[in-house]
Design a protein around this motif. Sequence first.
Motif, PDB file in Angstrom:
ATOM      1  N   THR A 176       0.803  -1.219   0.000  1.00 58.94           N
ATOM      2  CA  THR A 176       0.000   0.000   0.000  1.00 58.94           C
ATOM      3  C   THR A 176       0.838   1.272   0.000  1.00 58.94           C
ATOM      4  N   LEU A 177       2.059   1.220   0.537  1.00 59.58           N
ATOM      5  CA  LEU A 177       2.880   2.423   0.614  1.00 59.58           C
ATOM      6  C   LEU A 177       3.753   2.626  -0.618  1.00 59.58           C
ATOM      7  N   GLY A 178       3.660   1.692  -1.568  1.00 53.24           N
ATOM      8  CA  GLY A 178       4.475   1.826  -2.768  1.00 53.24           C
ATOM      9  C   GLY A 178       4.153   3.069  -3.563  1.00 53.24           C
ATOM     10  N   ALA A 179       2.914   3.546  -3.454  1.00 46.26           N
ATOM     11  CA  ALA A 179       2.515   4.730  -4.218  1.00 46.26           C
ATOM     12  C   ALA A 179       3.300   5.977  -3.815  1.00 46.26           C
ATOM     13  N   PHE A 180       3.939   5.950  -2.648  1.00 51.67           N
ATOM     14  CA  PHE A 180       4.735   7.095  -2.198  1.00 51.67           C
ATOM     15  C   PHE A 180       6.146   7.019  -2.780  1.00 51.67           C
ATOM     16  N   CYS A 182       7.965   4.725  -3.881  1.00 53.43           N
ATOM     17  CA  CYS A 182       8.778   3.541  -3.542  1.00 53.43           C
ATOM     18  C   CYS A 182       9.591   3.695  -2.250  1.00 53.43           C
ATOM     19  N   ILE A 183       9.711   4.891  -1.709  1.00 49.76           N
ATOM     20  CA  ILE A 183      10.638   5.109  -0.595  1.00 49.76           C
ATOM     21  C   ILE A 183      10.290   4.283   0.636  1.00 49.76           C
ATOM     22  N   PRO A 184       9.026   4.256   1.125  1.00 50.29           N
ATOM     23  CA  PRO A 184       8.724   3.426   2.297  1.00 50.29           C
ATOM     24  C   PRO A 184       8.998   1.950   2.066  1.00 50.29           C
ATOM     25  N   VAL A 185       8.749   1.474   0.836  1.00 52.41           N
ATOM     26  CA  VAL A 185       8.976   0.058   0.528  1.00 52.41           C
ATOM     27  C   VAL A 185      10.461  -0.283   0.650  1.00 52.41           C
ATOM     28  N   ILE A 186      11.298   0.588   0.109  1.00 51.57           N
ATOM     29  CA  ILE A 186      12.742   0.358   0.176  1.00 51.57           C
ATOM     30  C   ILE A 186      13.203   0.319   1.624  1.00 51.57           C
ATOM     31  N   THR A 233       5.979  -5.663  -5.820  1.00 48.46           N
ATOM     32  CA  THR A 233       4.706  -5.102  -6.285  1.00 48.46           C
ATOM     33  C   THR A 233       4.553  -3.660  -5.819  1.00 48.46           C
ATOM     34  N   GLY A 234       4.991  -3.373  -4.593  1.00 47.64           N
ATOM     35  CA  GLY A 234       4.949  -1.996  -4.110  1.00 47.64           C
ATOM     36  C   GLY A 234       5.845  -1.082  -4.930  1.00 47.64           C
TER      37      GLY A 234
END
Length: 335
Positions: A176-180, A182-186, A233-234
């Motif tokens: 769900t946070l990938g839309a930001f 990618c930073i939160p996902v990383i 996926t994010g």
Amino acid sequence: MDLDVFVTAHRAEWDRLDHLVHRGRHLTGAEADELVALYQRTATHLSLIQSSAPDPLLTGRLTQLVARARSTVTGTRRASWRDAVLFLTAGFPAAVYRSRHWWIPTAVLSTVLAAIIGWWIATHPEVQSSIAAPQELRRLTRPGGEYETYYSSHPAASFAAQVWTNNAQAAAMCLTLGAFLCIPVIWILFLNVLNLGVGIGLMSAAGRLDTFLGLVLPHGLLELTAVFVAAGTGLRLGWTVIDPGPQSRRTALAQQGRAALGMAIGLALVLFVSGVIEGFVTPSGLPTWARIAIGIAAELAFLAYVYILGGRAARAGDTGDVEAADRSAELPAAA
């Protein structure tokens, strides 16, 4: 476009559509045909207004009218067991298969980074001492230490439930946070890789890397794969914000977002399986080879599920998105 003139010219059509929508199931055949035609026309009007002369009040009114008209035209559809079966046999594996170009590189790079971190910690005593005091490190890595007792510190059922909940939350956050961008996902992915690398490094320095891998691999193969799928996926969702491709950014994000939310449900089931393995197999008295064999079998079963069922569904055109009848109407783009 002169908005006042446009509204004056088409207000009667909108009022007529609103009247037909309120009548719902009590329409004659001719009125039903009229409803469909007015719905399509009003959807085009809404698109023109949004692109040429956006007005918040008018746009809001027409958006609600188009949504209600679409619901009347298509009807409501109840979820059934058939939907669940289609999701598990086609939608979810197809979504995982189609995103493989994101999560496989994520898995490879993460595994390499974890190995590098582990090697760096194992070969640099000063790094180990910066992590914890020597007596604390011995308490963690000695036979019967915390790395080993962690998996048997609670009853198997409650431990499996706790692990499943934590991992499902991490996977959902990646999706769900990938839309930001990618930073939160990383960041989430890096924390997982760092924890794995620290465990590898400390246990390797203590000469007990085989014990550590014997504890991690039974459940970790499937668990980490699920996390990598979620992270990949994010990242794909975040890249859609940057480059939506031939679609509009809103349409591309809606499609990828719906597929990502569906994958959150599927990955929760995958993580449930890994949680059961971690709660019941990892701390069991089975030989190390048997526990690792169970982990490898679970991992191979998941990959076969993705590549056989998912590949077949993807080649048939399934994207993992919800069925067309359940999507919001996509308005035609104004030239």
